[in-house]
Design an enzyme around this catalytic site. Structure first.
Site, PDB file in Angstrom:
ATOM      1  N   THR A   9      16.602  37.936  39.046  1.00  0.00           N
ATOM      2  CA  THR A   9      16.088  38.431  37.761  1.00  0.00           C
ATOM      3  C   THR A   9      16.668  37.705  36.557  1.00  0.00           C
ATOM      4  OG1 THR A   9      17.781  40.165  37.715  1.00  0.00           O
ATOM      5  CG2 THR A   9      15.652  40.737  38.694  1.00  0.00           C
ATOM      6  N   CYS A 126      26.169  22.287  34.830  1.00  0.00           N
ATOM      7  CA  CYS A 126      24.966  21.782  34.155  1.00  0.00           C
ATOM      8  C   CYS A 126      25.230  20.520  33.334  1.00  0.00           C
ATOM      9  CB  CYS A 126      24.360  22.871  33.285  1.00  0.00           C
ATOM     10  SG  CYS A 126      25.524  23.736  32.214  1.00  0.00           S
ATOM     11  N   SER A 156      21.853  29.220  25.637  1.00  0.00           N
ATOM     12  CA  SER A 156      21.334  29.759  26.895  1.00  0.00           C
ATOM     13  C   SER A 156      22.225  29.417  28.073  1.00  0.00           C
ATOM     14  CB  SER A 156      19.899  29.275  27.142  1.00  0.00           C
ATOM     15  OG  SER A 156      19.824  27.866  27.065  1.00  0.00           O
ATOM     16  N   ARG A 228      29.922  24.443  21.854  1.00  0.00           N
ATOM     17  CA  ARG A 228      28.734  25.304  21.842  1.00  0.00           C
ATOM     18  C   ARG A 228      28.031  25.129  20.495  1.00  0.00           C
ATOM     19  NH1 ARG A 228      26.762  27.178  26.272  1.00  0.00           N
ATOM     20  NH2 ARG A 228      28.666  28.303  26.829  1.00  0.00           N
ATOM     21  N   HIS A 235      21.062  20.935  26.822  1.00  0.00           N
ATOM     22  CA  HIS A 235      22.364  20.402  26.434  1.00  0.00           C
ATOM     23  C   HIS A 235      22.230  18.925  26.060  1.00  0.00           C
ATOM     24  CE1 HIS A 235      23.981  24.069  27.774  1.00  0.00           C
ATOM     25  NE2 HIS A 235      24.575  23.710  28.890  1.00  0.00           N
TER      26      HIS A 235
END
Length: 324
Positions: A9, A126, A156, A228, A235
């Site tokens: 989810t 990532c 995100s 960030r 990114h």
């Protein structure tokens, strides 16, 4: 193929389902697993509606592959049950990345390493995936000795809470931050992760530790600063690197232009350079601003951007299934 998605989810879990469909993976049985809180939700896949089930140690019987889109703690809790059930666990968390018996895979770079798995395969961080996709063609020209990287990471990357927080702060700058230590709207926060080694954060050390393993470069040296930024998705990373031999800009550009999964987007005069707005919601990593480094002898500098939910997570995991 019988596939389960653990953490179905969340943003990455839902993206995995989209990527399974895009990559035409033949799924004969699909099981969507999540916490008790998320159980009962309905998610569509290939025109059919599936009900999310609460995960248990018995959830993995008969599965061929389990795609992990949950936290490291959840991955550790269920890994043994997944392997005992005979499934291959492709895990997006950090739980097993540095284990010697767990391959750490970016398919375009070291896809052959999947053959060494003993039931678990890890997806890299990532930012590591996006950066290494940008530099792997250079590493093929001459092994990389050292790399200086600064990441500019979208909200995100911190999950749905990061997106909600940026939206809330744009609407009301006085909104109290919860996901990030400071207000992220109209701001940059030069710290992601916890302190790990010599004042480098855990997120910053991943670039070196995971880079060594994926590129098979045990002596690779990396200095990384993770920031960030108030961007929703994708990114960016600024990279300066030094190889064993000096490389020309021309041969670097040619090599990158031929690299699978990469788009050379590098024309300063025509304002063509990688940006999150270009790479959001697609799988390719854009590379540009390629130039000689003015500090590192024979070095090269570049800038890259990639969608951290897709290539930085979900689509990379689905590509690993194709490697298998």
């Amino acid at each position: 193929m019988k596939i389960a998605v653990l953490g179905a989810t969340g943003a990455v879990g839902r993206q995995m389902l989209i990527c399974l469909e895009e990559e035409n993976i033949e799924v004969s049985e699909l099981k969507l697993l999540a916490s008790k809180k998320s159980a009962g939700q309905k998610i569509e896949f290939k025109g059919k509606e599936y009900t999310v089930e609460e995960v248990s140690h018995d959830s993995f019987a008969g599965m061929d592959v389990v795609l992990g889109a949950a936290s490291a703690d959840i991955a550790k809790e269920y890994a043994d049950s997944i392997v005992k059930a005979g499934a291959v666990f492709i895990d997006n968390s950090s739980a097993f990345r540095m284990n010697d018996n767990v391959p750490l895979i970016v398919p375009e770079i070291n896809g052959a390493d999947t053959k060494k798995h003993q039931g678990i395969i890890s997806n890299p961080n990532c930012s590591t995936i996006i950066t290494l996709m940008a530099v792997t063609a250079i590493n093929k020209l001459s092994p990389i000795k050292a790399m200086i990287a600064s990441t500019y990471q979208a909200v995100s990357g911190a999950g749905k809470g990061g997106i909600d927080e940026l939206n809330a702060e744009i609407a009301d700058i006085n909104t109290e931050p919860k996901t990030f230590p400071y207000t992220i709207a109209y701001n940059c926060i030069p710290c992601i992760g916890s302190e790990k080694t010599d004042l480098y954060t855990s997120e910053e050390m991943k670039m070196e530790n995971e880079g060594k393993k994926i590129l098979h470069l045990p002596d690779l040296r990396v200095t990384c600063t993770c920031v960030r930024v108030p961007v929703m998705r994708s990114h960016c990373i600024s990279v300066s690197l030094q190889c064993e031999r000096a490389l020309s800009v021309e041969e670097v550009r040619e090599a990158i232009s031929k690299q699978e999964g990469v788009v050379l987007y590098d024309d300063l005069n025509n304002k063509e350079y990688p940006m999150p707005i270009l790479t959001t919601d697609q799988n390719k990593v854009y590379v540009g601003r390629i130039r000689k480094d003015r500090v590192l002898d024979g070095g090269i500098s570049l800038f890259c951007s990639g969608d951290q939910i897709r290539k930085g997570a979900a689509s990379n995991a689905v590509q690993i299934i194709k490697c298998l």
